[in-house]
Design a protein around this motif. Structure first.
Motif, mmCIF file in Angstrom:
data_model
loop_
_atom_site.group_PDB
_atom_site.id
_atom_site.type_symbol
_atom_site.label_atom_id
_atom_site.label_comp_id
_atom_site.label_asym_id
_atom_site.label_seq_id
_atom_site.Cartn_x
_atom_site.Cartn_y
_atom_site.Cartn_z
ATOM 1 N N LEU A 30 0.863 -1.178 0.000
ATOM 2 C CA LEU A 30 0.000 0.000 0.000
ATOM 3 C C LEU A 30 0.902 1.231 0.000
ATOM 4 C CD1 LEU A 30 -2.964 0.730 -0.021
ATOM 5 C CD2 LEU A 30 -2.915 0.832 2.464
ATOM 6 N N ALA A 31 1.124 1.775 -1.192
ATOM 7 C CA ALA A 31 2.020 2.916 -1.343
ATOM 8 C C ALA A 31 1.354 4.182 -0.835
ATOM 9 C CB ALA A 31 2.422 3.076 -2.811
ATOM 10 N N PRO A 32 2.142 5.162 -0.426
ATOM 11 C CA PRO A 32 1.546 6.420 0.058
ATOM 12 C C PRO A 32 0.811 7.142 -1.056
ATOM 13 C CG PRO A 32 3.929 6.627 -0.173
ATOM 14 C CD PRO A 32 3.603 5.168 -0.346
ATOM 15 N N THR A 33 -0.251 7.798 -0.683
ATOM 16 C CA THR A 33 -1.078 8.509 -1.652
ATOM 17 C C THR A 33 -0.381 9.776 -2.127
ATOM 18 O OG1 THR A 33 -3.020 7.672 -0.513
ATOM 19 C CG2 THR A 33 -3.358 9.497 -2.027
ATOM 20 N N ASP A 34 -0.509 10.047 -3.426
ATOM 21 C CA ASP A 34 0.003 11.315 -3.954
ATOM 22 C C ASP A 34 -0.871 12.462 -3.435
ATOM 23 O OD1 ASP A 34 1.995 10.081 -5.381
ATOM 24 O OD2 ASP A 34 0.707 9.731 -7.112
ATOM 25 N N VAL A 35 -0.314 13.266 -2.543
ATOM 26 C CA VAL A 35 -1.067 14.376 -1.965
ATOM 27 C C VAL A 35 -1.098 15.516 -2.971
ATOM 28 C CG1 VAL A 35 -1.236 16.016 -0.058
ATOM 29 C CG2 VAL A 35 -0.383 13.686 0.346
ATOM 30 N N THR A 36 -2.293 15.928 -3.337
ATOM 31 C CA THR A 36 -2.461 17.030 -4.283
ATOM 32 C C THR A 36 -2.998 18.248 -3.561
ATOM 33 O OG1 THR A 36 -4.684 16.256 -4.820
ATOM 34 C CG2 THR A 36 -2.881 15.463 -6.207
ATOM 35 N N ARG A 37 -2.772 19.406 -4.156
ATOM 36 C CA ARG A 37 -3.245 20.644 -3.552
ATOM 37 C C ARG A 37 -4.773 20.661 -3.537
ATOM 38 N NH1 ARG A 37 -0.693 26.027 -5.881
ATOM 39 N NH2 ARG A 37 1.120 24.916 -5.013
ATOM 40 N N MET A 80 12.674 7.333 -2.345
ATOM 41 C CA MET A 80 11.592 6.397 -2.625
ATOM 42 C C MET A 80 10.249 6.958 -2.183
ATOM 43 S SD MET A 80 11.404 2.382 -1.535
ATOM 44 C CE MET A 80 12.923 2.084 -2.427
ATOM 45 N N MET A 81 10.217 7.692 -1.086
ATOM 46 C CA MET A 81 8.962 8.254 -0.601
ATOM 47 C C MET A 81 8.500 9.431 -1.451
ATOM 48 S SD MET A 81 7.953 6.428 1.973
ATOM 49 C CE MET A 81 6.778 7.484 2.792
ATOM 50 N N ARG A 82 9.416 10.114 -2.131
ATOM 51 C CA ARG A 82 9.067 11.299 -2.906
ATOM 52 C C ARG A 82 8.955 11.027 -4.399
ATOM 53 N NH1 ARG A 82 12.818 16.128 -0.199
ATOM 54 N NH2 ARG A 82 11.829 16.078 1.873
ATOM 55 N N CYS A 83 9.159 9.793 -4.837
ATOM 56 C CA CYS A 83 9.075 9.523 -6.271
ATOM 57 C C CYS A 83 7.614 9.585 -6.728
ATOM 58 C CB CYS A 83 9.678 8.153 -6.600
ATOM 59 S SG CYS A 83 8.739 6.750 -5.963
ATOM 60 N N ASN A 84 7.453 9.820 -8.009
ATOM 61 C CA ASN A 84 6.115 9.962 -8.598
ATOM 62 C C ASN A 84 5.469 8.584 -8.718
ATOM 63 O OD1 ASN A 84 3.825 10.648 -9.948
ATOM 64 N ND2 ASN A 84 4.849 11.597 -11.692
ATOM 65 N N ARG A 85 4.332 8.388 -8.035
ATOM 66 C CA ARG A 85 3.690 7.076 -8.012
ATOM 67 C C ARG A 85 2.957 6.754 -9.311
ATOM 68 N NH1 ARG A 85 5.642 8.695 -3.260
ATOM 69 N NH2 ARG A 85 3.705 9.674 -2.574
ATOM 70 N N THR A 86 3.078 7.584 -10.315
ATOM 71 C CA THR A 86 2.523 7.269 -11.633
ATOM 72 C C THR A 86 3.594 6.798 -12.606
ATOM 73 O OG1 THR A 86 2.742 9.565 -12.352
ATOM 74 C CG2 THR A 86 0.658 8.921 -11.322
ATOM 75 N N ILE A 91 7.184 2.707 -9.169
ATOM 76 C CA ILE A 91 6.399 1.552 -8.714
ATOM 77 C C ILE A 91 7.276 0.310 -8.629
ATOM 78 C CG2 ILE A 91 4.453 0.065 -9.275
ATOM 79 C CD1 ILE A 91 3.633 2.822 -8.333
ATOM 80 N N ALA A 92 8.159 0.110 -9.627
ATOM 81 C CA ALA A 92 9.025 -1.069 -9.626
ATOM 82 C C ALA A 92 9.996 -1.035 -8.450
ATOM 83 C CB ALA A 92 9.777 -1.172 -10.947
ATOM 84 N N SER A 93 10.533 0.140 -8.126
ATOM 85 C CA SER A 93 11.448 0.225 -6.987
ATOM 86 C C SER A 93 10.734 -0.094 -5.680
ATOM 87 C CB SER A 93 12.072 1.626 -6.933
ATOM 88 O OG SER A 93 11.070 2.620 -6.731
ATOM 89 N N LEU A 94 9.507 0.393 -5.531
ATOM 90 C CA LEU A 94 8.738 0.070 -4.326
ATOM 91 C C LEU A 94 8.410 -1.417 -4.265
ATOM 92 C CD1 LEU A 94 6.242 3.087 -4.311
ATOM 93 C CD2 LEU A 94 8.172 2.736 -2.769
ATOM 94 N N GLY A 95 7.994 -2.002 -5.387
ATOM 95 C CA GLY A 95 7.647 -3.424 -5.392
ATOM 96 C C GLY A 95 8.834 -4.313 -5.134
ATOM 97 N N MET A 96 10.007 -3.972 -5.717
ATOM 98 C CA MET A 96 11.200 -4.792 -5.487
ATOM 99 C C MET A 96 11.638 -4.714 -4.031
ATOM 100 S SD MET A 96 13.406 -4.010 -8.953
ATOM 101 C CE MET A 96 14.809 -4.924 -8.283
ATOM 102 N N ALA A 97 11.512 -3.548 -3.403
ATOM 103 C CA ALA A 97 11.896 -3.412 -2.002
ATOM 104 C C ALA A 97 10.955 -4.190 -1.088
ATOM 105 C CB ALA A 97 11.928 -1.941 -1.604
ATOM 106 N N ALA A 98 9.667 -4.211 -1.416
ATOM 107 C CA ALA A 98 8.691 -4.905 -0.565
ATOM 108 C C ALA A 98 8.544 -6.374 -0.909
ATOM 109 C CB ALA A 98 7.333 -4.217 -0.677
ATOM 110 N N LYS A 99 8.930 -6.797 -2.147
ATOM 111 C CA LYS A 99 8.796 -8.188 -2.594
ATOM 112 C C LYS A 99 7.333 -8.644 -2.528
ATOM 113 C CE LYS A 99 13.483 -9.434 -1.184
ATOM 114 N NZ LYS A 99 14.329 -10.337 -0.357
ATOM 115 N N THR A 100 6.441 -7.810 -3.070
ATOM 116 C CA THR A 100 5.017 -8.139 -3.083
ATOM 117 C C THR A 100 4.576 -8.461 -4.504
ATOM 118 O OG1 THR A 100 4.474 -5.793 -3.330
ATOM 119 C CG2 THR A 100 4.522 -6.685 -1.094
#
Length: 322
Positions: A30-37, A80-86, A91-100
Protein backbone atom coordinates in the motif's frame (compact mmCIF):
# COMPACT_ATOMS: atom_id res chain seq x y z
CA UNK A 1 -19.26 -40.55 32.36
CA UNK A 2 -20.58 -40.35 28.81
CA UNK A 3 -21.91 -36.78 29.06
CA UNK A 4 -18.60 -35.19 30.28
CA UNK A 5 -16.71 -37.10 27.54
CA UNK A 6 -19.04 -35.79 24.82
CA UNK A 7 -18.76 -32.24 26.19
CA UNK A 8 -14.95 -32.41 26.16
CA UNK A 9 -14.94 -33.82 22.63
CA UNK A 10 -17.22 -31.01 21.43
CA UNK A 11 -14.92 -28.39 23.00
CA UNK A 12 -11.82 -29.84 21.30
CA UNK A 13 -13.54 -29.91 17.90
CA UNK A 14 -14.77 -26.32 18.30
CA UNK A 15 -11.24 -25.10 19.19
CA UNK A 16 -9.54 -26.97 16.32
CA UNK A 17 -8.02 -24.58 13.76
CA UNK A 18 -9.84 -24.30 10.46
CA UNK A 19 -8.03 -25.80 7.46
CA UNK A 20 -5.97 -23.22 5.65
CA UNK A 21 -6.25 -22.66 1.93
CA UNK A 22 -3.44 -24.04 -0.21
CA UNK A 23 -3.41 -20.88 -2.35
CA UNK A 24 -1.00 -18.21 -1.12
CA UNK A 25 -2.77 -14.88 -0.50
CA UNK A 26 -1.96 -11.98 -2.79
CA UNK A 27 0.47 -9.53 -1.19
CA UNK A 28 -0.18 -5.81 -1.69
CA UNK A 29 2.20 -2.94 -0.98
CA UNK A 30 0.00 0.00 0.00
CA UNK A 31 2.02 2.92 -1.34
CA UNK A 32 1.55 6.42 0.06
CA UNK A 33 -1.08 8.51 -1.65
CA UNK A 34 0.00 11.31 -3.95
CA UNK A 35 -1.07 14.38 -1.96
CA UNK A 36 -2.46 17.03 -4.28
CA UNK A 37 -3.25 20.64 -3.55
CA UNK A 38 -6.77 21.03 -2.25
CA UNK A 39 -6.96 17.63 -0.50
CA UNK A 40 -6.76 17.72 3.33
CA UNK A 41 -4.02 15.53 4.80
CA UNK A 42 -6.35 14.08 7.43
CA UNK A 43 -8.64 12.86 4.62
CA UNK A 44 -5.69 11.19 2.87
CA UNK A 45 -4.64 9.43 6.08
CA UNK A 46 -8.17 8.26 6.82
CA UNK A 47 -8.57 6.91 3.30
CA UNK A 48 -5.24 5.07 3.52
CA UNK A 49 -6.23 3.30 6.75
CA UNK A 50 -9.67 2.47 5.36
CA UNK A 51 -8.21 0.88 2.21
CA UNK A 52 -5.78 -1.21 4.31
CA UNK A 53 -8.61 -2.58 6.47
CA UNK A 54 -10.79 -3.32 3.43
CA UNK A 55 -7.96 -5.24 1.72
CA UNK A 56 -7.39 -7.37 4.81
CA UNK A 57 -11.12 -8.08 5.04
CA UNK A 58 -11.04 -9.30 1.41
CA UNK A 59 -8.28 -11.83 2.18
CA UNK A 60 -5.25 -9.90 0.86
CA UNK A 61 -1.99 -9.49 2.76
CA UNK A 62 -1.19 -5.78 3.21
CA UNK A 63 2.34 -4.43 3.63
CA UNK A 64 2.79 -0.75 4.42
CA UNK A 65 5.56 1.19 2.75
CA UNK A 66 6.78 2.46 6.13
CA UNK A 67 7.67 -1.09 7.17
CA UNK A 68 9.77 -1.49 4.02
CA UNK A 69 11.63 1.84 4.05
CA UNK A 70 12.36 1.81 7.79
CA UNK A 71 15.58 -0.15 7.33
CA UNK A 72 16.78 1.74 4.23
CA UNK A 73 19.38 4.53 4.29
CA UNK A 74 17.91 8.00 4.76
CA UNK A 75 18.83 9.22 1.28
CA UNK A 76 17.32 6.19 -0.44
CA UNK A 77 14.26 6.26 1.82
CA UNK A 78 13.63 9.94 1.02
CA UNK A 79 13.97 9.36 -2.73
CA UNK A 80 11.59 6.40 -2.62
CA UNK A 81 8.96 8.25 -0.60
CA UNK A 82 9.07 11.30 -2.91
CA UNK A 83 9.08 9.52 -6.27
CA UNK A 84 6.12 9.96 -8.60
CA UNK A 85 3.69 7.08 -8.01
CA UNK A 86 2.52 7.27 -11.63
CA UNK A 87 5.94 6.36 -13.05
CA UNK A 88 6.73 2.66 -13.67
CA UNK A 89 10.29 3.07 -12.32
CA UNK A 90 8.95 4.37 -9.00
CA UNK A 91 6.40 1.55 -8.71
CA UNK A 92 9.02 -1.07 -9.63
CA UNK A 93 11.45 0.22 -6.99
CA UNK A 94 8.74 0.07 -4.33
CA UNK A 95 7.65 -3.42 -5.39
CA UNK A 96 11.20 -4.79 -5.49
CA UNK A 97 11.90 -3.41 -2.00
CA UNK A 98 8.69 -4.90 -0.56
CA UNK A 99 8.80 -8.19 -2.59
CA UNK A 100 5.02 -8.14 -3.08
CA UNK A 101 2.77 -9.21 -5.95
CA UNK A 102 1.27 -5.79 -6.67
CA UNK A 103 1.56 -2.15 -5.59
CA UNK A 104 -1.67 -0.24 -4.84
CA UNK A 105 -1.94 3.54 -4.76
CA UNK A 106 -4.97 5.31 -3.28
CA UNK A 107 -6.11 8.27 -5.37
CA UNK A 108 -7.90 11.23 -3.78
CA UNK A 109 -7.95 14.60 -5.53
CA UNK A 110 -10.20 17.58 -6.16
CA UNK A 111 -12.73 17.18 -8.94
CA UNK A 112 -14.79 20.28 -9.82
CA UNK A 113 -16.42 21.23 -6.50
CA UNK A 114 -16.00 17.75 -4.99
CA UNK A 115 -13.43 14.91 -4.92
CA UNK A 116 -12.39 12.01 -7.10
CA UNK A 117 -11.64 8.83 -5.11
CA UNK A 118 -10.31 5.49 -6.35
CA UNK A 119 -7.39 3.06 -6.40
CA UNK A 120 -4.75 2.04 -8.95
CA UNK A 121 -2.97 -1.34 -9.04
CA UNK A 122 0.42 -1.98 -10.67
CA UNK A 123 2.51 -5.13 -11.08
CA UNK A 124 5.40 -5.05 -8.63
CA UNK A 125 7.95 -6.54 -11.06
CA UNK A 126 7.94 -3.84 -13.75
CA UNK A 127 5.49 -1.20 -12.54
CA UNK A 128 3.06 -1.84 -15.39
CA UNK A 129 -0.56 -0.74 -14.73
CA UNK A 130 -2.83 -3.70 -13.99
CA UNK A 131 -6.26 -2.24 -13.20
CA UNK A 132 -7.73 1.00 -11.87
CA UNK A 133 -11.13 2.28 -10.83
CA UNK A 134 -12.34 5.62 -9.47
CA UNK A 135 -15.57 7.46 -8.66
CA UNK A 136 -15.63 11.18 -9.52
CA UNK A 137 -17.79 13.91 -8.05
CA UNK A 138 -18.15 12.69 -4.44
CA UNK A 139 -18.34 14.77 -1.30
CA UNK A 140 -15.97 14.37 1.65
CA UNK A 141 -18.51 12.18 3.47
CA UNK A 142 -18.78 9.91 0.40
CA UNK A 143 -15.03 9.33 -0.11
CA UNK A 144 -14.91 6.07 1.86
CA UNK A 145 -17.97 4.69 0.07
CA UNK A 146 -16.36 5.55 -3.26
CA UNK A 147 -13.20 3.68 -2.23
CA UNK A 148 -15.30 0.62 -1.32
CA UNK A 149 -16.94 0.67 -4.77
CA UNK A 150 -13.53 0.95 -6.43
CA UNK A 151 -12.16 -1.97 -4.40
CA UNK A 152 -15.19 -4.08 -5.34
CA UNK A 153 -14.07 -3.74 -8.97
CA UNK A 154 -10.29 -3.78 -8.58
CA UNK A 155 -9.79 -6.67 -6.14
CA UNK A 156 -11.70 -9.37 -8.13
CA UNK A 157 -9.88 -8.42 -11.34
CA UNK A 158 -6.51 -8.55 -9.60
CA UNK A 159 -7.26 -11.98 -8.13
CA UNK A 160 -8.39 -13.31 -11.53
CA UNK A 161 -5.06 -12.27 -13.05
CA UNK A 162 -2.75 -13.40 -10.24
CA UNK A 163 -4.71 -16.38 -8.88
CA UNK A 164 -6.74 -17.83 -11.78
CA UNK A 165 -9.10 -20.62 -10.81
CA UNK A 166 -8.28 -24.05 -12.25
CA UNK A 167 -10.60 -25.22 -14.99
CA UNK A 168 -12.32 -28.48 -14.14
CA UNK A 169 -12.28 -31.16 -16.87
CA UNK A 170 -15.60 -31.72 -18.62
CA UNK A 171 -17.71 -34.45 -17.12
CA UNK A 172 -18.93 -37.03 -19.61
CA UNK A 173 -22.51 -38.06 -18.81
CA UNK A 174 -22.99 -41.80 -18.37
CA UNK A 175 -24.51 -43.68 -21.27
CA UNK A 176 -27.90 -45.08 -20.41
CA UNK A 177 -28.09 -48.83 -20.89
CA UNK A 178 -31.30 -50.06 -22.45
CA UNK A 179 -32.54 -53.37 -21.08
CA UNK A 180 -34.66 -55.35 -23.52
CA UNK A 181 -38.11 -56.33 -22.37
CA UNK A 182 -38.30 -60.12 -22.17
CA UNK A 183 -41.64 -61.85 -21.78
CA UNK A 184 -41.42 -65.21 -19.98
CA UNK A 185 -42.31 -68.16 -22.18
CA UNK A 186 -41.92 -66.21 -25.46
CA UNK A 187 -39.10 -67.07 -27.84
CA UNK A 188 -36.90 -64.06 -28.57
CA UNK A 189 -35.58 -63.43 -32.09
CA UNK A 190 -31.87 -63.95 -32.64
CA UNK A 191 -30.22 -60.93 -34.32
CA UNK A 192 -28.62 -61.74 -37.59
CA UNK A 193 -28.34 -60.60 -41.20
CA UNK A 194 -31.61 -59.96 -42.97
CA UNK A 195 -31.07 -62.08 -46.08
CA UNK A 196 -33.44 -63.09 -48.80
CA UNK A 197 -33.56 -66.89 -49.51
CA UNK A 198 -31.27 -67.79 -52.36
CA UNK A 199 -29.09 -64.66 -52.01
CA UNK A 200 -25.56 -65.08 -50.70
CA UNK A 201 -24.27 -62.77 -47.97
CA UNK A 202 -21.84 -60.03 -49.03
CA UNK A 203 -18.83 -61.85 -47.53
CA UNK A 204 -19.40 -64.82 -49.83
CA UNK A 205 -19.31 -62.56 -52.88
CA UNK A 206 -15.88 -61.16 -51.98
CA UNK A 207 -17.20 -57.71 -51.01
CA UNK A 208 -15.72 -55.58 -48.25
CA UNK A 209 -16.91 -52.60 -46.23
CA UNK A 210 -14.44 -50.25 -47.96
CA UNK A 211 -15.83 -48.91 -51.24
CA UNK A 212 -13.73 -49.42 -54.35
CA UNK A 213 -13.40 -46.36 -56.56
CA UNK A 214 -12.44 -46.85 -60.18
CA UNK A 215 -10.01 -44.51 -61.89
CA UNK A 216 -12.57 -42.54 -63.98
CA UNK A 217 -14.73 -41.90 -60.91
CA UNK A 218 -11.72 -40.88 -58.83
CA UNK A 219 -10.60 -38.32 -61.39
CA UNK A 220 -14.19 -37.14 -61.76
CA UNK A 221 -14.39 -36.17 -58.09
CA UNK A 222 -10.82 -34.87 -57.73
CA UNK A 223 -12.05 -31.28 -58.08
CA UNK A 224 -14.04 -31.50 -54.82
CA UNK A 225 -11.07 -31.42 -52.37
CA UNK A 226 -9.17 -29.06 -54.68
CA UNK A 227 -12.02 -26.52 -54.78
CA UNK A 228 -12.60 -26.83 -51.04
CA UNK A 229 -8.88 -26.33 -50.45
CA UNK A 230 -8.85 -23.11 -52.48
CA UNK A 231 -11.79 -21.75 -50.46
CA UNK A 232 -10.21 -22.73 -47.13
CA UNK A 233 -6.85 -21.25 -48.10
CA UNK A 234 -8.54 -17.99 -49.10
CA UNK A 235 -10.48 -17.76 -45.85
CA UNK A 236 -7.33 -18.59 -43.86
CA UNK A 237 -5.43 -15.85 -45.67
CA UNK A 238 -8.12 -13.31 -44.74
CA UNK A 239 -7.92 -14.27 -41.06
CA UNK A 240 -4.13 -14.19 -41.14
CA UNK A 241 -4.15 -10.68 -42.60
CA UNK A 242 -6.60 -9.63 -39.87
CA UNK A 243 -4.24 -10.99 -37.18
CA UNK A 244 -1.41 -8.91 -38.61
CA UNK A 245 -3.66 -5.85 -38.42
CA UNK A 246 -4.39 -6.55 -34.75
CA UNK A 247 -0.64 -6.84 -34.09
CA UNK A 248 -0.03 -3.47 -35.75
CA UNK A 249 -2.79 -1.95 -33.58
CA UNK A 250 -1.07 -3.28 -30.43
CA UNK A 251 2.34 -1.96 -31.52
CA UNK A 252 1.25 1.46 -32.78
CA UNK A 253 -1.81 2.43 -30.72
CA UNK A 254 -2.29 3.22 -27.06
CA UNK A 255 -5.33 1.85 -25.26
CA UNK A 256 -7.01 3.58 -22.33
CA UNK A 257 -7.33 0.36 -20.32
CA UNK A 258 -5.51 -2.94 -20.09
CA UNK A 259 -8.77 -4.82 -20.72
CA UNK A 260 -9.15 -3.26 -24.17
CA UNK A 261 -5.55 -4.13 -25.06
CA UNK A 262 -6.09 -7.72 -23.92
CA UNK A 263 -9.28 -7.92 -26.02
CA UNK A 264 -7.39 -6.82 -29.15
CA UNK A 265 -4.59 -9.28 -28.36
CA UNK A 266 -7.00 -12.22 -27.90
CA UNK A 267 -8.84 -11.31 -31.11
CA UNK A 268 -5.54 -11.29 -33.00
CA UNK A 269 -4.60 -14.70 -31.57
CA UNK A 270 -7.93 -16.19 -32.67
CA UNK A 271 -7.56 -14.75 -36.17
CA UNK A 272 -4.00 -16.06 -36.41
CA UNK A 273 -5.03 -19.56 -35.33
CA UNK A 274 -7.96 -19.66 -37.78
CA UNK A 275 -5.71 -18.33 -40.55
CA UNK A 276 -3.04 -20.98 -40.00
CA UNK A 277 -5.67 -23.73 -39.80
CA UNK A 278 -7.44 -22.53 -42.97
CA UNK A 279 -4.22 -22.23 -45.01
CA UNK A 280 -2.87 -25.58 -43.78
CA UNK A 281 -6.08 -27.53 -44.38
CA UNK A 282 -6.62 -25.81 -47.73
CA UNK A 283 -3.13 -26.69 -48.95
CA UNK A 284 -3.60 -30.31 -47.87
CA UNK A 285 -6.94 -30.50 -49.68
CA UNK A 286 -5.43 -29.08 -52.90
CA UNK A 287 -2.59 -31.61 -52.72
CA UNK A 288 -5.08 -34.44 -52.17
CA UNK A 289 -7.09 -33.38 -55.23
CA UNK A 290 -3.94 -33.30 -57.35
CA UNK A 291 -2.95 -36.79 -56.20
CA UNK A 292 -6.42 -38.15 -56.96
CA UNK A 293 -6.28 -36.77 -60.50
CA UNK A 294 -2.69 -37.33 -61.64
CA UNK A 295 -1.56 -40.60 -60.04
CA UNK A 296 -1.87 -43.48 -62.59
CA UNK A 297 -3.75 -46.11 -60.62
CA UNK A 298 -6.49 -48.55 -61.54
CA UNK A 299 -8.30 -48.84 -58.24
CA UNK A 300 -8.08 -47.03 -54.95
CA UNK A 301 -9.67 -47.37 -51.54
CA UNK A 302 -9.52 -43.92 -50.00
CA UNK A 303 -10.72 -42.76 -46.57
CA UNK A 304 -10.31 -38.98 -45.94
CA UNK A 305 -10.02 -37.57 -42.42
CA UNK A 306 -9.77 -34.04 -41.02
CA UNK A 307 -7.92 -33.13 -37.79
CA UNK A 308 -8.41 -29.77 -36.06
CA UNK A 309 -6.55 -28.60 -32.93
CA UNK A 310 -6.15 -25.17 -31.23
CA UNK A 311 -2.61 -25.04 -32.75
CA UNK A 312 -3.55 -26.04 -36.34
CA UNK A 313 -5.26 -28.66 -38.42
CA UNK A 314 -4.82 -31.04 -41.28
CA UNK A 315 -6.61 -33.05 -43.93
CA UNK A 316 -5.34 -36.59 -44.60
CA UNK A 317 -6.27 -39.41 -46.98
CA UNK A 318 -5.56 -43.04 -46.11
CA UNK A 319 -6.06 -46.06 -48.34
CA UNK A 320 -4.54 -48.37 -50.94
CA UNK A 321 -3.91 -47.81 -54.62
CA UNK A 322 -3.46 -50.60 -57.14
Amino acid sequence: MLIPFLAALTLVVAQAPAPTSSAKPVTVLLAPTDVTRGTPRYLVGTAQEHVAEQLKARGLEVIRVEDVTRTLPKKKRTAMMRCNRTQPSCIASLGMAAKTDVVMVTEIGPYLNAYKAGVRVYTAQDGAPLVEESVPGVSEDQVLDALNKSLDVVVPRTLRVLRPEPVAPPVTPPVAQQTPNVTPGEKQPVPGPDLTPGVQPPTDLGLSDTPTVETPGRRKWAWVPAAGGVVLAGVGTVFFVQSRGKLNDLNNNEFPTLAEAEQVRDSGKRSQTMGVVGIGVGAAAIAAGALMYFLPVKQTNVQPSVTLTPQGGGLSFAGTWQ
